[in-house]
Design a protein around this motif. Structure first.
Motif, short mmCIF file in Angstrom:
data_model
loop_
_atom_site.label_atom_id
_atom_site.label_comp_id
_atom_site.label_asym_id
_atom_site.label_seq_id
_atom_site.Cartn_x
_atom_site.Cartn_y
_atom_site.Cartn_z
N GLY A 289 -17.78 14.84 1.48
CA GLY A 289 -16.83 15.84 2.29
C GLY A 289 -15.58 15.29 1.31
O GLY A 289 -15.57 14.93 0.25
N SER A 290 -14.44 16.25 1.64
CA SER A 290 -13.87 17.22 0.71
C SER A 290 -12.83 15.40 1.03
O SER A 290 -11.74 14.83 0.21
N SER A 291 -12.20 14.94 1.69
CA SER A 291 -11.31 14.07 2.21
C SER A 291 -11.56 12.62 1.16
O SER A 291 -10.24 12.19 1.47
N GLY A 292 -12.69 12.13 0.90
CA GLY A 292 -12.25 11.29 0.01
C GLY A 292 -12.84 9.70 0.96
O GLY A 292 -12.85 9.61 2.31
N LEU A 293 -13.37 8.78 0.31
CA LEU A 293 -14.47 7.62 0.49
C LEU A 293 -12.87 6.11 0.12
O LEU A 293 -11.77 5.97 -0.84
N PRO A 294 -12.32 5.39 1.20
CA PRO A 294 -11.85 4.33 1.14
C PRO A 294 -12.07 3.50 -0.36
O PRO A 294 -13.09 3.02 0.35
N TYR A 295 -11.57 2.63 -0.95
CA TYR A 295 -11.89 1.69 -2.39
C TYR A 295 -10.70 0.58 -2.46
O TYR A 295 -9.70 1.06 -2.97
N ALA A 296 -10.66 -0.66 -1.86
CA ALA A 296 -9.89 -1.60 -2.05
C ALA A 296 -9.68 -1.67 -3.42
O ALA A 296 -10.74 -2.74 -3.97
N PRO A 297 -8.89 -2.61 -3.93
CA PRO A 297 -7.82 -2.65 -4.94
C PRO A 297 -9.43 -4.70 -5.35
O PRO A 297 -8.97 -4.80 -3.88
N PRO A 298 -9.76 -5.07 -5.95
CA PRO A 298 -9.99 -7.03 -5.97
C PRO A 298 -8.97 -7.15 -5.88
O PRO A 298 -7.22 -7.50 -5.81
N GLU A 299 -9.73 -8.11 -5.29
CA GLU A 299 -8.54 -9.41 -4.22
C GLU A 299 -7.70 -10.18 -5.36
O GLU A 299 -5.82 -10.31 -5.05
N SER A 300 -7.89 -10.58 -6.59
CA SER A 300 -6.73 -11.05 -7.70
C SER A 300 -6.04 -10.21 -7.82
O SER A 300 -4.90 -10.59 -8.42
N LEU A 301 -6.47 -9.07 -8.08
CA LEU A 301 -5.14 -8.16 -8.04
C LEU A 301 -4.04 -7.30 -6.99
O LEU A 301 -3.45 -6.35 -7.22
N THR A 302 -4.45 -7.35 -5.75
CA THR A 302 -3.68 -6.90 -4.59
C THR A 302 -2.39 -8.16 -3.92
O THR A 302 -2.32 -9.31 -4.99
N GLY A 303 -1.80 -8.10 -3.43
CA GLY A 303 -0.83 -8.94 -2.99
C GLY A 303 0.22 -8.09 -3.52
O GLY A 303 0.51 -7.35 -3.75
N ALA A 304 1.98 -9.38 -3.22
CA ALA A 304 2.67 -8.54 -3.49
C ALA A 304 3.27 -7.63 -5.19
O ALA A 304 2.41 -8.44 -5.61
N TYR B 290 -6.34 6.41 -6.51
CA TYR B 290 -6.39 7.38 -5.54
C TYR B 290 -8.12 7.21 -3.99
O TYR B 290 -8.61 7.02 -4.60
N SER B 291 -7.77 8.38 -3.61
CA SER B 291 -8.52 8.50 -2.58
C SER B 291 -9.80 8.95 -3.78
O SER B 291 -9.67 10.23 -4.51
N VAL B 292 -11.35 7.98 -3.34
CA VAL B 292 -12.35 8.37 -3.44
C VAL B 292 -12.85 9.43 -3.53
O VAL B 292 -13.54 9.50 -2.30
N ASN B 293 -12.38 11.06 -4.27
CA ASN B 293 -12.39 12.65 -3.51
C ASN B 293 -14.21 13.36 -4.76
O ASN B 293 -13.04 13.47 -5.53
N PRO B 294 -14.11 14.11 -4.07
CA PRO B 294 -15.15 15.19 -5.33
C PRO B 294 -14.25 15.54 -6.01
O PRO B 294 -14.81 15.67 -6.97
N GLY B 295 -12.55 15.52 -5.38
CA GLY B 295 -12.06 16.64 -6.10
C GLY B 295 -11.23 16.53 -7.12
O GLY B 295 -10.70 16.08 -8.53
N MET B 296 -12.00 14.34 -7.41
CA MET B 296 -11.35 14.06 -8.23
C MET B 296 -9.92 14.33 -9.61
O MET B 296 -9.21 14.38 -10.32
#
Lengths: 295, 412
Positions: A123-138, A221-227
Motif C-alpha cells: 500500500g501507499s500510506s506506509g508501515l510503522p517502525y519505532a526507533p530503538p529503545e535506547s534512543l527514544t524517551g524525552a 518517516y513513515s516507511v512507504n514506497p514513495g519515500m
C-alpha cells in the motif's frame, strides 16, 4: 531593532539544527550516488528505490525475523547491496559502453518497477517502525529547542559514514585502484586487478549506502514506497551542485543545502521545495561543473 | 496506470480508424450501457484510502444494485490522476468525449475535484465526489452536476475542531498542505475557532506533494505556544506529521488536532503513536451491523484492509446513481447530467455505508458524522479495532447550513 534580531535568531537557530539533520540524509544519499557515478559513470536513478528498500528490509527484519534496529543497520545494507550486485551483473554492466543516458533510463525504469511492486504489496500510506529503545524517551532540551535523541544519532552516524567513505576512496590502496580504474581500466586490469568485480562491488557499496540511509530514515518517516522518490530529485540536485562524482563535494553540499532548506522553511515555507533547484540553476549557469567538480 | 496506456494506444489508433469505425452500431449497443469512471489516486499519497479500493467499492455497488436483472449493462473504468488537476481534467474530457462515460466517481484531492467539477458542468455529465474534501464544491462554486458525498472540510472543522474548542483549546496554530484542500480546511476550522471566541495565532504552509520532513513546521508550531496545533493535511503528510510531533514531544504542552485522518492512516501509524487522537469520519466498519456487512463484502478486495469512509462513499454514491438511472431509464439518464442529479436529489438514499439519508438542493449529501477517539493498544481487541465512538453529530447539524454556503442553486 536588537530585540527583533534576537527574535529572528531564536526562531532560526532550531531550524539550523534541523537543517543539519536533513542535510545528513542528503549527504548520505548523494554520497552513494557520487561513488557510483564517479567510479562507474552510471547515473543511478534507482537510488531512491534502493533507499526505500533499505527501510522496508529493516521493517521486514523486525516483523518477520525479530531482528531489531541495530541488526538491521548492518544487515539491511548487505541484503540490498546483494540485490544491487544482481542488478549490476545482469543489467547495468551491459550498458557501460553506451551513453550515460541508457544507464539513466534503465535505472529509472527499475526504480518505477520496484516502487510499483512495493506499492502493490504494502500500500501507499506506509508501515510503522519505532526507533530503538535506547534512543527514544524525552527529547534533549538544548535551551532554544527540543531535539529528539534519535536525530542526534542520525547526524553523528551520517557524518561518520561520510568521512569513512571519503577516507577509503582517497587514502587507501583500494581507493587508489578504484580511482585508477576509472581513469584507465585496461591498464589496471593488466596489473592483475579484477576490474569488473571491483566495479560490481563499488555499485553494491553505493547501493548499500542508500539502504543504510533508508534504515536511518525508517523511524523518522513513515516507511512507504514513495519515500525514496520524494528524496531522489533533491539529492540529484545536490550531486549536480556539488559536482558530479565529487565525494567531498556531495557531502559538503548535502549538509549545506539541508541548512538552506531549513532556513527557507521559516522565511518562506511555500518555497522550501523549490529553493534547492533555484540554487542548482544558478550554480549550473556560473559553474557548469558544480562547486567542487573538475571541468 | 491503465488509463495512461489506454490513452496512448487509443489516441494513436483513433485517427486512422475514425473513418472506418462502424460508429452507428457501436452507439446502438451502447444505449443500454451506463459507464462509470472511477477517477482517483492510484499511486500517490492517498492511494490506500481510495485508489483500487474505490474501484472495488463501485463494482460491489453495481453488483448490489441489481441493475443487471433489469437488462442494464454497467461498465466501470478506472483512471489515475496522480493528484494533478491537469491530468484529472484531461482524463475526464477523454472519458466524456471518447469513451462515453456518464458519471465520474471519487476524484480524490480537492484540486483535482475542482478541476473535474468544471468539466462535468461544461459537458452536462455528473461528478459524485467522495474523497475530495473542499466544501467549496457545495459553496460558491456549486452547480447542478455535482453531488458531494462523503464529508467535507466544514464538517471536519465542525466536528473535530468543535470538540477541541469545547475542551478548552482556544488558541490555534495550523500546519497546512499548500493547495485547495489545505486552504479550505484551515479556513473552515479557523472560522469555527474565532466564531467560538478562540484565536488563530498563525499558520505555516508546506508544499504538496513531496514534503517528508515536518520538523521545521512542528517547531514553528511549538514556538507559537498555541494550545492546539491543527494539522490541515491528509494521507502520508498527516502520518509523518503525527509521527514527528510525538518525536519532538509536541504533545507534552500542546494538543494535536488531526483534522482529516482516516482508518488506514491510523493503521499505518500504529496504535502506539496514534492512541488518544480525536478524529471525525462518516463511516467506520465497526459501527453497526450494516457497516460491518459492507466491510465484509469489500475487505476481500482490499488486501486485508478495512474499507475507509472514502471507499464506502464511492459504494453509496454508485448505488444511488444506479437506482436513479434505472428509475428514469438509461437513455434519459445518459442524455442529461443535471436531470439525473435532480432525480437523485429527489430520492431518499439508503445503504449499508451511511444508513438512511438525503441529498440537499446544493448537492450536499446528508448523513450523520461521528467523532472518534483512537483506542490504546490495550483497548484494541484485534486487527483494525481502532476507534471508540465519542459523539454522533446528527445529519442536520453535521454539515454547513445551506444558507451559509452561498450556493447559486439555492434560492432564498
Amino acid at each position: 531593532m536588537l530585540e527583533e534580531l534576537l527574535f529572528q535568531l531564536e526562531m532560526s537557530a532550531p531550524q539550523v539544527v534541523l537543517g543539519l539533520v536533513n542535510g545528513a540524509f542528503y549527504a548520505l544519499l548523494s554520497l552513494g550516488l557520487a561513488v557510483i557515478f564517479g567510479m562507474l559513470n552510471v547515473i543511478n536513478f534507482a537510488h531512491g528505490a534502493q533507499f526505500m528498500m533499505g527501510a522496508f528490509v529493516a521493517w521486514m527484519l523486525l516483523n518477520w525475523a525479530g531482528i531489531p534496529y541495530w541488526g538491521a543497520l548492518i544487515l539491511s545494507p548487505i541484503i540490498v547491496g546483494a540485490f544491487g550486485v544482481i542488478l549490476e551483473r545482469t543489467m547495468i554492466s551491459r550498458l557501460y559502453k553506451l551513453d550515460h543516458l541508457y544507464g539513466l533510463l534503465l535505472t529509472f525504469g527499475l526504480a518505477l518497477i520496484i516502487e510499483g511492486l512495493f506499492r502493490n504489496q504494502f500500500g501507499s500510506s506506509g508501515l510503522p517502525y519505532a526507533p530503538p529503545e535506547s534512543l527514544t524517551g524525552a527529547p534533549l532540551d538544548l535551551g532554544f529547542m527540543m531535539l529528539p535523541k534519535y536525530r542526534v544519532w542520525v547526524v553523528v552516524a551520517a557524518f561518520a559514514v561520510c568521512i569513512a567513505t571519503w577516507l577509503i576512496i582517497e587514502k587507501t590502496r583500494l581507493g587508489a585502484y578504484l580511482r585508477a580504474a576509472t581513469e584507465n581500466a585496461p591498464l589496471v586490469q593488466a596489473f592483475g586487478v579484477n576490474v569488473p568485480r571491483m566495479v560490481t562491488l563499488t555499485y553494491a557499496a553505493g547501493v548499500g549506502l542508500a539502504a543504510l540511509a533508508g534504515v536511518l530514515a525508517a523511524p523518522i518517516y513513515s516507511v512507504n514506497p514513495g519515500m525514496g522518490s520524494n528524496f531522489i530529485i533533491v539529492v540529484f540536485a545536490v550531486v549536480v551542485i556539488g559536482g558530479m562524482g565529487s565525494i567531498l563535494g556531495s557531502v559538503i553540499t548535502g549538509f549545506g543545502l539541508g541548512l538552506v532548506e531549513g532556513l527557507t522553511k521559516v522565511i518562506y515555507p511555500e518555497a522550501s521545495a523549490t529553493v534547492i533547484f533555484v540554487i542548482m540553476a544558478i550554480v549550473l549557469l556560473a559553474r557548469p561543473a558544480g562547486l567542487f567538480g573538475r571541468a | 496506470m491503465t488509463i495512461d496506456r489506454r490513452t496512448l494506444l487509443g489516441g494513436a489508433a483513433a485517427l486512422p480508424a475514425l473513418g472506418m469505425m462502424p460508429w452507428g452500431s457501436a452507439r446502438a449497443q451502447a444505449n443500454n450501457t451506463l459507464r462509470i469512471g472511477v477517477l482517483t489516486d492510484m499511486s500517490g499519497t492517498y492511494r490506500d484510502g481510495c485508489g483500487p479500493g474505490s474501484v472495488a467499492a463501485v463494482r460491489q455497488a453495481v453488483q448490489d444494485s441489481g441493475v443487471a436483472g433489469r437488462n442494464i449493462q454497467v461498465e466501470v473504468l478506472q483512471g489515475d490522476h496522480q493528484n494533478k488537476p491537469d491530468v484529472a481534467s484531461t482524463i475526464a474530457r477523454q472519458w466524456f468525449d471518447r469513451d462515453g462515460v456518464d458519471v465520474i466517481i471519487d476524484v480524490a484531492t480537492s484540486s483535482c475535484a475542482l478541476a473535474v467539477h468544471g468539466v462535468v458542468k461544461e459537458k452536462n455529465k455528473i461528478m459524485l465526489n467522495s474523497t475530495g474534501a473542499t466544501a467549496d464544491l457545495t459553496g460558491p462554486a456549486c452547480h447542478g452536476n455535482t453531488i458531494h458525498w462523503t464529508y467535507d472540510t466544514w464538517m471536519l472543522a465542525n466536528s473535530t475542531g468543535g470538540a477541541m474548542v469545547k475542551a478548552g483549546g482556544d488558541t490555534w496554530y495550523f500546519i497546512t498542505a499548500d493547495y485547495a484542500f489545505g486552504h479550505a480546511l484551515e479556513r473552515d476550522t479557523g472560522n469555527f475557532v474565532t466564531k467560538n471566541g478562540g484565536r488563530v495565532l498563525g499558520s505555516t504552509r508546506h508544499p504538496f506533494p513531496g514534503t517528508t520532513d515536518f520538523s521545521s513546521f512542528l517547531l514553528q508550531a511549538q514556538q507559537s505556544r498555541a494550545k492546539v496545533v491543527g494539522l490541515a493535511n491528509a494521507g502520508v503528510d498527516t502520518i509523518n506529521s503525527v509521527k514527528q510531533a510525538a518525536e519532538f514531544g509536541l504533545t507534552r504542552r500542546q494538543k494535536l488536532a488531526v483534522l482529516l485522518m482516516i482508518v488506514t492512516d491510523v493503521h499505518s501509524l500504529g496504535l502506539n503513536t496514534a492512541q488518544g487522537l480525536s478524529l471525525s469520519e462518516t463511516y467506520y466498519w465497526d459501527l453497526n451491523d450494516r457497516t460491518r456487512n459492507l466491510a465484509n463484502k469489500l475487505k476481500g478486495s482490499l488486501n486485508g484492509a478495512m474499507p475507509t469512509m472514502w471507499q464506502a462513499g464511492c459504494y453509496s454514491a454508485a448505488l444511488h446513481y444506479l437506482k436513479a438511472a434505472a428509475d428514469m431509464g438509461v437513455a434519459q439518464a445518459k442524455a442529461s447530467g443535471t436531470e439525473t442529479v435532480t432525480r437523485m436529489k429527489a430520492m431518499p438514499t439508503d445503504d449499508d455505508a451511511f444508513g438512511a439519508g438525503s441529498i440537499r438542493q446544493d448537492g450536499r449529501k446528508l448523513h450523520p458524522s461521528y467523532l472518534f477517539e483512537v483506542k490504546t493498544p490495550g483497548e484494541s481487541k484485534g486487527p483494525w479495532d481502532y476507534y471508540k465512538l465519542v459523539r454522533t453529530v446528527p445529519a442536520e447539524e453535521a454539515f454547513r447550513p445551506m444558507s451559509e454556503g452561498s450556493c447559486p442553486l439555492v434560492r432564498t
